[in-house]
Design an enzyme around this catalytic site. Structure first.
Site, short mmCIF file in Angstrom:
data_model
loop_
_atom_site.label_atom_id
_atom_site.label_comp_id
_atom_site.label_asym_id
_atom_site.label_seq_id
_atom_site.Cartn_x
_atom_site.Cartn_y
_atom_site.Cartn_z
N HIS A 153 -3.37 -5.34 -0.04
CA HIS A 153 -3.07 -5.97 1.25
C HIS A 153 -3.19 -7.36 1.39
CE1 HIS A 153 -2.78 -2.12 3.87
NE2 HIS A 153 -3.70 -1.73 2.85
N CYS A 210 0.94 -1.22 0.09
CA CYS A 210 0.06 -0.21 -0.02
C CYS A 210 0.98 1.31 0.18
CB CYS A 210 -0.97 -0.32 1.21
SG CYS A 210 -2.48 1.01 0.87
N GLY A 259 3.74 1.64 1.24
CA GLY A 259 4.92 1.10 1.05
C GLY A 259 5.33 0.89 -0.55
N MET A 260 4.31 0.60 -1.42
CA MET A 260 4.39 0.59 -2.88
C MET A 260 4.43 1.94 -3.32
SD MET A 260 1.50 0.46 -5.51
CE MET A 260 1.62 -0.01 -7.20
N GLU A 316 -1.60 -9.41 3.19
CA GLU A 316 -1.47 -10.04 4.30
C GLU A 316 -2.80 -10.42 4.82
OE1 GLU A 316 -1.85 -5.64 5.25
OE2 GLU A 316 -0.96 -6.82 3.74
#
EC number: 6.3.4.2
Length: 548
Positions: free
Chosen positions: A520, A381, A383-384, A522
């Protein structure tokens, strides 16, 4: 029609009601029954979507776009049953529904009261989908005696009275504190908690007692006598090294048998716990170890990234290694010269999601370190987006590349935005539109969306497919107009929305493992079915560990 298990808590919060509920669901599944788990939260927020991660932990998102309590993540990870909007409700949502009905005139001019109107709304929520499963497990948030939780306790009391005899039972989770000075395990807090519960008309059928060690026979008999439960229905919930030991530990204590006995189900099918034995064996007997740095905004509270922590564990299970995670505040990385000493001892770097400008420069520096040093990198998210900004600055030559989010927060134009506010997107057969000034709650791109992966890309190889569906929770997107220029610089857009307008995945060809995803992953990972991205990310970390 489903049988209902209502799980309540007493003495103190954070004893592990969600984990106990999830473990019970897994045990009932192991005996061949179908289950669904639900969470009833007493707080007045409509949902946890606008609550700070420091306040409430992570927000778990369902396929159908609900922002829910993190306990629904436990439910999914332990049972594999995908949660839905109808599996989570708060006092805020209940009161909101009641007030909407009152404004429409649905109550025909009657005076609106907690009993029966609010409690009826809660009972209607409990009934949704009851014909689909054998057991419905409903956890009540908070502890008995909390003023905001009283309508929920009254509703489940009424619900149990209205159903046929033997169709509802109550499981109460409490604390048995050990007083080291006297060397005694104290039962009085549990006795008082059960007394409080019985005062509102609910008598527990099963007592689950959180303790540091086993419950001696004397204390078990005392609890059974004073709390009016059978001795074999007093279940010890001891501290465990791993949460994934919980199904096996609860089974050894007889929790699933006590629940089935309370329903009068006899003889009960024997459980098949082989998959949980395999998971626990891999956790306790790893063949190696890797170190992963998580550079995020909310690292002071691990629950803020609960699903990421668990997904990394699942990746370790898939690769038969122990994953040692280090939570690093991204604000520590604001200066370039600080990066190498902080990160060079790790085998992989993960930058998770978040909101706001605070700490983002540190995330960008971490992404640069991973790209230049050839360290496996997973950006999720935000982080991308930080990986895209880093590439825009250092590869494309846009020194002030940034996000509209940061400009909006500052109230002025400071960046050249390569990340923009998502104003319109397609959901199913309808178009969703949003404006910057819209309410914050529930206005993001939420839930499951499809993505198309490029043939021959690294992610297509990891997924073993070119069409995927993943869960989203974000308000800003990478601007697709920069795609060609960034790809010329070496950042490949390897996954996009079906209409080609929204970037979903970026990767760097030739790098050992450098992937950013807007969604996401995860949220869909499970110990017995690790998410492919996390499994391969840890595989890459294992390879990196052999080079260090």
């Amino acid at each position: 029609m489903a049988r209902y298990v209502f799980i309540t808590g007493g003495v103190v919060s954070s004893l592990g009601k969600g984990l106990a509920s999830a473990a019970l669901g897994a045990l009932l599944q192991a005996r061949g029954y179908s289950v669904r788990l639900r969470k009833l939260d007493p707080y007045l927020n409509v949902d946890p979507g606008t609550m700070s991660p420091f306040e409430h932990g992570e927000v778990f998102v369902t396929d159908d776009g609900a922002e829910t309590d993190l306990d629904l993540g436990h439910y999914e990870r332990f049972t594999g049953v995908a949660a839905r909007k109808t599996d989570s409700v708060s006092s805020g949502r209940i009161y909101s529904n009641v007030l909407e009905k009152e404004r429409r005139g649905d109550y025909l001019g009657k005076t609106i009261q907690v009993i029966p109107h609010v409690t009826n709304e809660i009972k209607d929520f409990l009934r949704v989908g009851e014909e689909e499963v054998d057991f419905m497990l409903c956890e009540i948030g908070g502890t008995v005696g909390d003023i905001e939780g009283l309508p929920f306790f009254e509703a489940i009391r009424q619900f149990g009275q209205e159903r046929p005899r033997g169709q509802c039972i109550y499981m109460h989770l409490t604390l048995l504190p050990f007083i080291a000075a006297s060397g005694e395990l104290k039962t009085k807090p549990t006795q008082h908690s059960v007394k409080e519960l019985r005062a509102i008309g609910i008598a527990p059928d099963v007592l689950v007692c959180r303790s540091e060690g086993p419950i001696p026979k004397k204390e078990r008999e005392k609890l059974a006598l004073f709390c009016n439960v059978r001795p074999d229905s007093v279940i010890a919930a001891q501290d465990l090294k791993s949460i994934y030991e919980a199904p096996l530990a609860y089974h050894r204590e007889g929790l699933d048998q006590a629940v089935l006995d309370a329903f009068g189900i006899s003889p009960a099918p024997r459980p098949n716990l082989e998959k949980w034995e395999t998971v626990v064996d891999r956790i306790h007997n790893p063949e190696g170890e890797v170190k992963v740095a998580i550079v995020g905004k909310y690292t002071q509270l691990e629950d803020a990234y609960k699903s990421i922590a668990e997904a990394l564990t699942h990746g370790g299970i898939a690769n038969k290694v122990k994953v040692r995670t280090q939570w690093l505040d991204s604000e520590l990385f604001e200066k370039d010269e600080e990066i190498p000493p902080l990160l060079e001892d790790y085998h992989a770097i993960l930058v998770p999601g978040g909101f706001g400008v605070r700490g983002t420069e540190g995330m960008i520096h971490a992404a640069r370190f991973a790209r230049e040093r050839k360290v496996p990198y997973l950006g999720i998210c935000l982080g991308m987006q930080m990986a895209v900004i880093e590439a825009s600055r250092d590869l494309l030559g846009v020194p002030n590349a940034g996000s509209e989010e940061f400009d909006h927060e500052a109230g002025q134009r400071r960046f050249t935005p390569v990340i923009y506010h998502l104003k319109e997107w397609v959901e199913g057969n309808r178009t969703i539109q949003r404006e910057v000034g819209d309410d914050k709650g529930g206005t993001m791109r939420l839930g499951a969306y499809d993505a198309v992966l490029s043939d021959g890309s690294q992610v297509a190889g990891i997924y073993g497919a070119t069409a995927i569906s993943e869960r989203h929770r974000h308000r800003y997107e990478v601007d697709i107009k920069y795609r060609e220029k960034l790809e010329d610089c070496g950042l490949r857009f390897s996954g996009v929305s079906p209409d080609g307008r929204l970037p979903e995945i970026v990767e760097i060809p030739g790098h050992p493992w450098y992937i950013g995803v807007q969604f996401h992953p995860e949220l869909k990972s499970k110990p017995f079915a690790p998410h492919p991205l996390f499994a391969d990310f840890i595989r890459a970390a294992v390879e990196q560990s052999r080079l260090v």
